[in-house]
Design an enzyme around this catalytic site. Structure first.
Site, PDB file in Angstrom:
ATOM      1  N   ASP A  48      10.631 -59.767 -84.190  1.00 47.82           N
ATOM      2  CA  ASP A  48      11.615 -58.961 -83.455  1.00 47.82           C
ATOM      3  C   ASP A  48      12.782 -59.827 -82.977  1.00 47.82           C
ATOM      4  O   ASP A  48      12.657 -61.039 -82.836  1.00 47.82           O
ATOM      5  CB  ASP A  48      10.949 -58.295 -82.238  1.00 47.82           C
ATOM      6  CG  ASP A  48      10.376 -59.317 -81.277  1.00 47.82           C
ATOM      7  OD1 ASP A  48       9.764 -60.300 -81.760  1.00 47.82           O
ATOM      8  OD2 ASP A  48      10.532 -59.154 -80.055  1.00 47.82           O
ATOM      9  N   GLU A  49      13.880 -59.155 -82.725  1.00 52.77           N
ATOM     10  CA  GLU A  49      15.040 -59.744 -82.041  1.00 52.77           C
ATOM     11  C   GLU A  49      15.424 -61.140 -82.549  1.00 52.77           C
ATOM     12  O   GLU A  49      15.542 -62.074 -81.772  1.00 52.77           O
ATOM     13  CB  GLU A  49      14.777 -59.826 -80.532  1.00 52.77           C
ATOM     14  CG  GLU A  49      14.534 -58.475 -79.906  1.00 52.77           C
ATOM     15  CD  GLU A  49      14.298 -58.563 -78.397  1.00 52.77           C
ATOM     16  OE1 GLU A  49      14.961 -57.823 -77.673  1.00 52.77           O
ATOM     17  OE2 GLU A  49      13.437 -59.349 -77.955  1.00 52.77           O
ATOM     18  N   VAL A  50      15.589 -61.271 -83.866  1.00 54.39           N
ATOM     19  CA  VAL A  50      16.019 -62.559 -84.395  1.00 54.39           C
ATOM     20  C   VAL A  50      17.541 -62.637 -84.258  1.00 54.39           C
ATOM     21  O   VAL A  50      18.270 -61.872 -84.893  1.00 54.39           O
ATOM     22  CB  VAL A  50      15.604 -62.710 -85.878  1.00 54.39           C
ATOM     23  CG1 VAL A  50      15.990 -64.086 -86.397  1.00 54.39           C
ATOM     24  CG2 VAL A  50      14.108 -62.477 -86.033  1.00 54.39           C
TER      25      VAL A  50
END
Ligand SMILES: *[C@@H]1O[C@H](CO)[C@@H](O)[C@H](O)[C@H]1NC(C)=O
Ligand SMILES: *[C@@H]1O[C@H](CO)[C@@H](O)[C@H](O)[C@H]1NC(C)=O
Ligand SMILES: *[C@@H]1O[C@H](CO)[C@@H](O)[C@H](O)[C@H]1NC(C)=O
Ligand SMILES: *[C@@H]1O[C@H](CO)[C@@H](O)[C@H](O)[C@H]1NC(C)=O
Ligand SMILES: *[C@@H]1O[C@H](CO)[C@@H](O)[C@H](O)[C@H]1NC(C)=O
Ligand SMILES: *[C@@H]1O[C@H](CO)[C@@H](O)[C@H](O)[C@H]1NC(C)=O
Length: 561
Positions: free
Chosen positions: A341-343
């Protein structure tokens, strides 16, 4: 004072002021099971249970998981009786006579526990295990029956919840027949132990509460940017340098073994999450070549800061192979959560070596493509280790090519229903958390928003809906530590537990536009279904309190007796 404030607010909030009555807002029910069982026939006839005499009869198997459950539940039942003892003679001789109590049918001194399947005692709970069971409490039979040990565990929990203290301080169990099984096989609680360290003691307490709510997956979000409390065998420096404290804020291998065993005998899987390639800042403290160095855009010099894992280096994958090789051994569950997630792409974008690599690999300016490149390599590594995996939704939305058996974890509270339609249209499985975030706080009664979220309520064919494996309540720990984790999670996660277990959990509609506010804590006009759930949740919360779980009051003014 509180009451004055309450009346004051009630009067501003509602058009028609209502009168506050003394007493609890939603008096607890007696002997109602949480989460709601599939099928139950109830009766007014009852047994009296004398805890000193009560025992479990294991009908045909000598299985350590069942033996340990018997010890736990015997203690729970006896603890429930504390303060409720009546001299036995008195009970038998004059208190309980059929003439005085027309519904009294005698004493319940034993429950037959009939495991019809097999048990070795060393089994691990697993995805899609059989958790079905039946209970009959009648003149003919007092029996709990299941084909699996996991069903026996769920049934023992239900049986313990049938027992209630009546006004005359005896413990009663009404005649009933129950046939129960879960709606979803994956019913989890995510706990983040990186933003704040949560002690082993509080994790074990959490597992107890999960068992009381029939949740079966402890999703351990064990590490993140802020700290790395996992004490690795092969890379001990990662916690030496990356934990908040190298000794006091780490999970030793023995701690982890204890947690997994504690969970196992309660029928709870421990699924670890080692989130990459983002959320890994603490990993880089010891593995110094793992993360991407960020560059200043104008001066083209390294800033000294680091971004996600560097997907361009061969050493990255050599490390991941060894690291996940350890992880799948330490956490024996067949699933590992790979995160994803949320790279943040800014750091990759700033780095000239990454840019060069992307050009060479036909990925120019395609950062989602670079992420795919990484995830696909990681997935291969994990597949070679014979492990299954779960990923956060971004891995899907960024277009990573994923094997068909991938489970996608939906968490972003936007058009998550639309996303669920899209994911299942590709034949991929889902776990839902988007509507079950426990860190989204409102005042009392906010369990209702979780309760109103049904994981099958999205536009799709039945076939697509069958790809929903369940959900997880999520407790991120930015503002949660040992001192508030239990009260913040419980009983709010109980609402999620009921939605995930119960085939017949009601669809609680409230008319939000109705200004006739019935109370300060749940706005809108409550249906009788909602009131019943609120009363059952009061009983369940009191029950957790009585068993030592520091659950907070669910809805509003009330009392546990
Ligand atoms: C259990 O029995 C009592 C006593 O007869 C009765 O008042 C109560 O309604 C029963 N509870 C249920 C859930 O049927
Ligand atoms: C256990 O359940 C099985 C299957 O219903 C039944 O045949 C058997 O008689 C039960 N055992 C006892 C001791 O009640
Ligand atoms: C990395 O591995 C690939 C494939 O095995 C190989 O072609 C390449 O030369 C390696 N790169 C470096 C810098 O060692
Ligand atoms: C990159 O793309 C071009 C044009 O699409 C293609 O000719 C070339 O073979 C590709 N190179 C690699 C390494 O995939
Ligand atoms: C679902 O897929 C459609 C078609 O590709 C796309 O337009 C839409 O944005 C997607 N919805 C979500 C919520 O991802
Ligand atoms: C399904 O969701 C819609 C809103 O998207 C809501 O109006 C409806 O009540 C929900 N139905 C159920 C069964 O939860």
């Amino acid at each position: 004072m509180l009451k004055a404030i309450f009346v004051f607010f009630s009067c501003i909030l509602c058009v028609i002021c209502y009168i506050v009555n003394p007493g609890p807002m939603y008096p607890p029910t007696k002997g109602e099971i949480w989460p709601l069982v599939g099928n139950q026939v109830k009766s007014k006839t009852y047994f009296v249970l004398r805890p000193q005499f009560f025992e479990f009869n294991v009908v045909n198997y000598d299985c350590s998981i069942i033996q340990q459950a018997i010890t736990r539940y015997w203690l729970i039942i006896n603890q429930q009786a504390l303060g409720n003892f009546k001299p036995i003679q008195k009970l038998q001789n004059d208190l309980y006579k059929k003439e005085k109590h027309p519904n009294f049918e005698g004493f319940l001194d034993a429950l037959n526990v009939n495991l019809t399947g097999s048990c070795k005692g060393d089994e691990l709970p697993y995805f899609n295990m059989d958790e079905s069971y039946e209970i009959e409490i009648s003149k003919q039979r007092v029996e709990l029956k299941s084909p699996s040990i996991w069903g026996i565990l769920r049934g023992m929990e239900s049986f313990s919840q049938l027992i209630y203290a009546s006004e005359d301080l005896t413990l009663k169990v009404n005649f009933t027949t129950i046939s129960d099984r879960p709606k979803y096989s994956h019913r989890g609680l995510l706990l983040d132990t990186s933003r704040h360290f949560i002690s082993v003691k509080k994790i074990l307490e959490t597992l107890d509460a999960m068992a009381y709510n029939k949740l079966n997956v402890f999703h351990w979000h064990i590490v993140d940017d802020q700290s790395f409390p996992y004490k690795s065998v092969k890379f001990p420096k990662m916690s030496d340098k990356g934990a908040y404290h190298p000794v006091l804020r780490v999970y030793q291998q023995d701690d982890i073994k204890n947690i997994i065993e504690y969970a196992r005998i309660r029928g709870i899987r421990v699924m670890a999450e080692f989130d990459t390639p983002g959320h890994t800042r603490s990993w880089g403290e010891a593995i110094t070549d793992l993360l991407t160095p960020c560059y200043d855009k104008t001066s083209s010099k390294p800033t000294g800061q680091f971004g996600p894992i560097d997907p361009t280096k061969n050493s990255t994958y050599a490390f991941l192979k060894t690291f996940f090789g350890e992880v799948v051994k330490v956490f024996p569950d067949k699933y590992v959560h790979l995160g994803g997630d949320e790279v943040g792409f800014e750091c990759w974008e700033s780095n000239p070596i990454i840019k060069e690599f992307m050009k060479a690999n036909n990925l120019t300016d395609n950062y989602a493509g670079l992420e795919s490149f990484y995830i696909q390599k990681l997935v291969k590594i994990v597949q070679n280790l014979k492990s299954n995996f779960i990923v956060w939704e971004e891995v899907f939305t960024n277009g990573v090519k994923l094997p068909p058996e991938t489970i996608v974890h939906v968490w972003i509270d936007g058009d998550y229903k639309g996303l669920m339609s899209n994911i299942t249209a590709e034949g991929k499985k889902i776990i839902l958390s988007a509507c079950y975030y426990l860190d989204h706080l409102e005042t009392g009664g906010d369990w209702l928003s979780y309760y109103r979220c049904d994981p099958s309520n999205f536009t799709a064919t039945d076939n697509q809906k069958s790809l929903v494996m369940g959900g997880e309540a999520a407790m991120w720990s930015e503002v949660v530590n040992d001192y508030n984790v239990i009260s913040r999670v419980w009983p709010r996660a109980s609402a999620v537990a009921e939605k995930l277990w119960s085939v017949h959990s009601p669809n609680l509609n409230i008319d939000d536009t109705d200004n006739n506010v019935i109370n300060l804590y749940i706005k809108g006009k409550l249906t009788s279904d909602t009131i019943m759930v609120a009363k059952r949740l009061e009983e369940h919360t009191c029950r957790m309190n009585k068993r030592g779980i520091g659950a907070q009051p669910p809805t509003g003014p009330g009392v546990c007796l």
